[in-house]
Design a protein around this motif. Structure first.
Motif, PDB file in Angstrom:
ATOM      1  N   GLU A   1       0.483  14.245 -18.551  1.00 32.38           N
ATOM      2  CA  GLU A   1       1.468  15.329 -18.506  1.00 32.38           C
ATOM      3  C   GLU A   1       1.152  16.150 -17.270  1.00 32.38           C
ATOM      4  OE1 GLU A   1       0.435  17.164 -22.157  1.00 32.38           O
ATOM      5  OE2 GLU A   1       1.586  15.746 -23.373  1.00 32.38           O
ATOM      6  N   GLY A   2       2.181  16.643 -16.611  1.00 28.31           N
ATOM      7  CA  GLY A   2       1.956  17.407 -15.388  1.00 28.31           C
ATOM      8  C   GLY A   2       3.204  17.364 -14.546  1.00 28.31           C
ATOM      9  N   PRO A   3       3.084  17.757 -13.267  1.00 28.05           N
ATOM     10  CA  PRO A   3       4.283  17.775 -12.420  1.00 28.05           C
ATOM     11  C   PRO A   3       4.871  16.369 -12.247  1.00 28.05           C
ATOM     12  CG  PRO A   3       2.294  18.257 -11.142  1.00 28.05           C
ATOM     13  CD  PRO A   3       1.883  18.244 -12.577  1.00 28.05           C
ATOM     14  N   ALA A   4       6.201  16.276 -12.454  1.00 31.47           N
ATOM     15  CA  ALA A   4       6.883  14.979 -12.317  1.00 31.47           C
ATOM     16  C   ALA A   4       6.938  14.587 -10.846  1.00 31.47           C
ATOM     17  CB  ALA A   4       8.285  15.068 -12.905  1.00 31.47           C
ATOM     18  N   LEU A   5       6.861  13.305 -10.584  1.00 25.92           N
ATOM     19  CA  LEU A   5       6.868  12.802  -9.212  1.00 25.92           C
ATOM     20  C   LEU A   5       8.250  12.306  -8.847  1.00 25.92           C
ATOM     21  CD1 LEU A   5       3.470  10.891  -9.355  1.00 25.92           C
ATOM     22  CD2 LEU A   5       3.926  13.214  -8.517  1.00 25.92           C
ATOM     23  N   GLU A   6       8.718  12.780  -7.700  1.00 22.46           N
ATOM     24  CA  GLU A   6      10.083  12.490  -7.276  1.00 22.46           C
ATOM     25  C   GLU A   6      10.124  11.216  -6.438  1.00 22.46           C
ATOM     26  OE1 GLU A   6      13.520  14.847  -4.696  1.00 22.46           O
ATOM     27  OE2 GLU A   6      11.393  15.359  -4.505  1.00 22.46           O
ATOM     28  N   ARG A   7      11.133  10.390  -6.742  1.00 20.80           N
ATOM     29  CA  ARG A   7      11.293   9.141  -6.018  1.00 20.80           C
ATOM     30  C   ARG A   7      12.043   9.347  -4.710  1.00 20.80           C
ATOM     31  NH1 ARG A   7      12.992   4.402  -9.168  1.00 20.80           N
ATOM     32  NH2 ARG A   7      11.580   4.183 -10.910  1.00 20.80           N
ATOM     33  N   ALA A   8      11.667   8.564  -3.703  1.00 20.91           N
ATOM     34  CA  ALA A   8      12.435   8.528  -2.460  1.00 20.91           C
ATOM     35  C   ALA A   8      13.506   7.450  -2.551  1.00 20.91           C
ATOM     36  CB  ALA A   8      11.504   8.247  -1.282  1.00 20.91           C
ATOM     37  N   LEU A   9      13.246   6.424  -3.352  1.00 17.73           N
ATOM     38  CA  LEU A   9      14.199   5.329  -3.530  1.00 17.73           C
ATOM     39  C   LEU A   9      14.631   5.310  -4.981  1.00 17.73           C
ATOM     40  CD1 LEU A   9      12.281   2.455  -1.676  1.00 17.73           C
ATOM     41  CD2 LEU A   9      14.189   3.784  -0.794  1.00 17.73           C
ATOM     42  N   SER A  10      15.931   5.130  -5.201  1.00 22.49           N
ATOM     43  CA  SER A  10      16.380   5.002  -6.580  1.00 22.49           C
ATOM     44  C   SER A  10      16.578   3.525  -6.879  1.00 22.49           C
ATOM     45  CB  SER A  10      17.659   5.799  -6.786  1.00 22.49           C
ATOM     46  OG  SER A  10      18.623   5.346  -5.871  1.00 22.49           O
ATOM     47  N   GLY A  11      17.067   3.237  -8.043  1.00 27.41           N
ATOM     48  CA  GLY A  11      17.306   1.842  -8.390  1.00 27.41           C
ATOM     49  C   GLY A  11      16.100   1.223  -9.045  1.00 27.41           C
ATOM     50  N   GLU A  12      16.231  -0.066  -9.310  1.00 25.61           N
ATOM     51  CA  GLU A  12      15.179  -0.777 -10.010  1.00 25.61           C
ATOM     52  C   GLU A  12      14.442  -1.678  -9.060  1.00 25.61           C
ATOM     53  OE1 GLU A  12      15.619  -2.896 -13.876  1.00 25.61           O
ATOM     54  OE2 GLU A  12      17.429  -1.670 -14.016  1.00 25.61           O
ATOM     55  N   LEU A  13      13.155  -1.784  -9.283  1.00 26.44           N
ATOM     56  CA  LEU A  13      12.317  -2.706  -8.534  1.00 26.44           C
ATOM     57  C   LEU A  13      12.330  -4.020  -9.317  1.00 26.44           C
ATOM     58  CD1 LEU A  13      10.203  -2.571  -6.159  1.00 26.44           C
ATOM     59  CD2 LEU A  13       8.538  -1.919  -7.892  1.00 26.44           C
ATOM     60  N   PRO A  14      12.582  -5.176  -8.641  1.00 30.91           N
ATOM     61  CA  PRO A  14      12.479  -6.428  -9.416  1.00 30.91           C
ATOM     62  C   PRO A  14      11.071  -6.531 -10.006  1.00 30.91           C
ATOM     63  CG  PRO A  14      13.295  -6.833  -7.180  1.00 30.91           C
ATOM     64  CD  PRO A  14      12.830  -5.410  -7.216  1.00 30.91           C
ATOM     65  N   SER A  15      10.956  -7.094 -11.203  1.00 30.35           N
ATOM     66  CA  SER A  15       9.656  -7.228 -11.876  1.00 30.35           C
ATOM     67  C   SER A  15       8.603  -7.765 -10.920  1.00 30.35           C
ATOM     68  CB  SER A  15       9.773  -8.203 -13.037  1.00 30.35           C
ATOM     69  OG  SER A  15      10.246  -7.554 -14.165  1.00 30.35           O
TER      70      SER A  15
ATOM     71  N   GLY B   1       5.951  -5.704 -14.397  1.00 34.39           N
ATOM     72  CA  GLY B   1       6.674  -4.476 -14.681  1.00 34.39           C
ATOM     73  C   GLY B   1       7.636  -4.152 -13.566  1.00 34.39           C
ATOM     74  N   GLY B   2       8.599  -3.278 -13.868  1.00 32.22           N
ATOM     75  CA  GLY B   2       9.633  -2.983 -12.883  1.00 32.22           C
ATOM     76  C   GLY B   2       9.624  -1.548 -12.375  1.00 32.22           C
ATOM     77  N   TYR B   3       8.656  -0.729 -12.839  1.00 31.81           N
ATOM     78  CA  TYR B   3       8.550   0.623 -12.300  1.00 31.81           C
ATOM     79  C   TYR B   3       7.534   0.596 -11.163  1.00 31.81           C
ATOM     80  CZ  TYR B   3      10.848   1.916 -16.668  1.00 31.81           C
ATOM     81  OH  TYR B   3      11.727   1.999 -17.711  1.00 31.81           O
ATOM     82  N   PRO B   4       7.795   1.405 -10.107  1.00 37.31           N
ATOM     83  CA  PRO B   4       6.921   1.310  -8.931  1.00 37.31           C
ATOM     84  C   PRO B   4       5.499   1.808  -9.202  1.00 37.31           C
ATOM     85  CG  PRO B   4       8.528   3.094  -8.686  1.00 37.31           C
ATOM     86  CD  PRO B   4       8.901   2.340  -9.926  1.00 37.31           C
ATOM     87  N   VAL B   5       4.526   1.099  -8.619  1.00 39.31           N
ATOM     88  CA  VAL B   5       3.118   1.480  -8.722  1.00 39.31           C
ATOM     89  C   VAL B   5       2.761   2.303  -7.489  1.00 39.31           C
ATOM     90  CG1 VAL B   5       0.747   0.601  -8.726  1.00 39.31           C
ATOM     91  CG2 VAL B   5       2.493  -0.478 -10.170  1.00 39.31           C
ATOM     92  N   LEU B   6       2.467   3.584  -7.735  1.00 40.22           N
ATOM     93  CA  LEU B   6       2.172   4.515  -6.648  1.00 40.22           C
ATOM     94  C   LEU B   6       0.756   4.321  -6.123  1.00 40.22           C
ATOM     95  CD1 LEU B   6       2.543   7.033  -4.888  1.00 40.22           C
ATOM     96  CD2 LEU B   6       2.227   8.432  -6.932  1.00 40.22           C
ATOM     97  N   ALA B   7      -0.175   3.963  -6.992  1.00 40.02           N
ATOM     98  CA  ALA B   7      -1.578   3.889  -6.593  1.00 40.02           C
ATOM     99  C   ALA B   7      -2.331   3.040  -7.608  1.00 40.02           C
ATOM    100  CB  ALA B   7      -2.174   5.294  -6.544  1.00 40.02           C
ATOM    101  N   VAL B   8      -3.574   2.713  -7.279  1.00 35.41           N
ATOM    102  CA  VAL B   8      -4.417   1.935  -8.191  1.00 35.41           C
ATOM    103  C   VAL B   8      -5.756   2.651  -8.343  1.00 35.41           C
ATOM    104  CG1 VAL B   8      -5.558  -0.290  -8.593  1.00 35.41           C
ATOM    105  CG2 VAL B   8      -3.288  -0.231  -7.535  1.00 35.41           C
TER     106      VAL B   8
END
Lengths: 215, 289
Positions: B215-229, B256-263
């Motif tokens: 929980e915390g500040p939501a992260l805003e996307r620069a690209l919308s749409g879906e990422l292929p799995s 998965g189809g949501y973008p991975v920001l970091a590892v």
């Protein structure tokens, strides 16, 4: 081949290609190299347009080498196909027929004429994302996912065909049913389908009419 | 009765059988699974003389109670908690004997989330694809413990360790997760990346073995749409449409189809397994090695 190798943490690479076909071709090449002992990696996970390599000692070195690889296109129709008997009796058959603009009776013929390949697996153990249907037959997911899709359901979403290995929630369009067991952890191999496998769907009518699934 | 087995008396909120998991099958859609706090599981195995791959019990917050049918050596580690045998205090973080028929009770965690219980010989439920781990995402492996269930035990292979007490890391008061950015950093605004690596998050109570939710500040996307799995790794920080980062743990989906920001660095994941809901979380960007 346009290849973009993105670092994923310190031990993995996500290799991005410009098409699903290129991803399948690179996946096949990676399997060949691993089998020949030229590549050491824990997981090779193909997906829609990428191949993930997890558990690499030197991801940077592989990332630098990859663009220079000669990757042959996937060999079509040379590999023996896994046959899956399908009863085209799904509840979404009328909707799919309408989306395709064909009579309901044509769906089975069009769908089973495709030469399918398992592009990748995911969602559940043994669930394969099959490609091979011409792009004109892409369909959207159901607007509201079902809370329970029975095991053995043959379904469509986007460019993919899939068979539910076990009952689960799902938003794909259900066009048929098979009795073939997609996943059995007591069997070797546990998964009937694995990435790169060629698949034919064989229309059958009624239950247990003699069509034989691969053992 | 003197057969080598454990009878479950109190399963607790969620107690599962865990070992080193089943890596190597991700291409079939099979999650790696396995103990979330790997060093804690390895330590309790060592204390009772088990091999590192032996299966242990992983409890969640409120422990569990079991009755071994034969005399066994037990060690409890991970989240600090009271331990008793037939109501008498027993050690935490050191091996001890439990007579056949006695009640072994692992109490609620004083801090942290997951306690690990090793029994000499290891839990010997059926192995699936080389592992006895319960995978809560795919359903592979044994179901979570239920009252009355009986778990077979293997034959002891080694002698218990001769130690009084071994140091174990305390559960984190603040969870600091070192991350390398990417592979999908470009799907987020520069401001979102800055927010992610500078602002405070908290561990959400919706966290589980699949992912540590925040929980915390939501992260805003620069690209919308879906990422292929695409393929997912352990420690991937996936950002679903609500903008709240999720750190993938052992039972994570293979694609998965949501973008991975970091590892997240693998060395920081055991602490993530012990961060209770409400624990402050900071993501600190480090360079790729």
């Amino acid at each position: 081949m346009t290849v973009r190798a993105l670092p994923v943490g310190d031990r993995a690479l996500l290799v991005e290609l410009d098409s699903g076909e290129a991803a399948q071709a690179l996946h096949a090449e990676l399997l060949r190299r691993r089998a020949a002992g030229a590549l050491t990696v824990r997981e090779i996970v193909p997906a829609a347009r990428t191949v993930l390599l997890d558990g690499l000692d030197e991801p940077g070195r592989l990332a630098a080498e990859l663009p220079g690889w000669e990757v042959p296109p996937v060999a079509t129709r040379t590999q023996e196909a896994i046959e899956i008997p399908v009863r085209y009796d799904g509840p979404d058959l009328p909707d799919v027929a309408a989306l395709w603009g064909v009579p309901e009776t044509e769906v089975a013929r069009i769908h089973s004429a495709a030469d399918f390949r398992v592009a990748f697996c995911g969602f559940a153990p043994g669930f394969g994302y099959l490609t091979g249907l011409p792009p004109a037959y892409d369909v959207p997911r159901r607007p509201t996912p079902r809370t329970a899709v029975p095991a053995g359901s043959v379904a469509l979403a986007g460019p993919y065909t899939g068979v539910y290995p076990r009952a689960s929630p799902g938003g794909w369009q259900l066009i048929g049913t098979t009795d073939v067991v997609l996943w059995d952890h007591t069997r070797v191999p546990a998964s009937l389908l694995s990435p790169g496998a060629r698949v034919r769907l064989v229309p059958v009518t009624g239950r247990g009419d003699g069509a034989v699934g691969p053992s | 009765m003197s057969d080598r087995a454990l009878a479950v008396v109190r399963p607790g909120a969620l107690t599962t059988v865990q070992d080193l998991g089943r890596p190597g099958h991700a291409h079939l859609g099979v999650p790696r699974s396995g103990a979330l706090d790997v060093p804690a599981a390895a330590l309790v195995n060592r204390l009772v003389g088990n091999q590192p791959a032996a299966a242990v019990l992983e409890t969640t917050l409120d422990g569990c109670a079991v009755r071994p049918r034969a005399t066994v050596t037990v060690a409890v580690g991970g989240a600090p908690c009271p331990v008793s045998v037939d109501g008498r205090p027993a050690p935490w973080g050191a091996p001890f004997r439990v007579p056949g028929g006695a009640l072994l009770d692992i109490g609620a965690a004083r801090s942290g989330v997951r306690a690990y219980v090793a029994v000499s010989g290891g839990v010997a439920v059926e192995s699936v694809l080389g592992s006895r781990s319960t995978d809560l995402l795919s359903g592979l492996g044994p179901p979570p413990l239920t009252a009355g269930a009986v778990l077979p035990l293997g034959r002891p292979v080694g002698a218990p360790a001769r130690v009084d007490l071994v140091p174990q890391p305390a559960p984190p008061a603040e969870l600091v997760l070192r991350v390398t950015l990417g592979p999908r950093e470009d799907w987020f605004t520069a401001r979102a990346v800055r927010t992610f690596t500078t602002r405070a998050y908290r561990v959400s109570s919706a966290s589980n073995r699949i992912g540590l939710r925040t929980e915390g500040p939501a992260l805003e996307r620069a690209l919308s749409g879906e990422l292929p799995s695409e393929g997912m790794v352990l420690g991937a920080v996936q950002v679903p449409p609500d903008g709240h980062p999720v750190v993938f743990l052992a039972d994570h989906p293979t694609t998965g189809g949501y973008p991975v920001l970091a590892v997240v660095r693998p060395a920081d994941l055991p602490a993530a397994a012990q961060a209770a809901p409400g624990t402050p979380v900071r993501f600190v960007a480090v360079r790729h090695r």
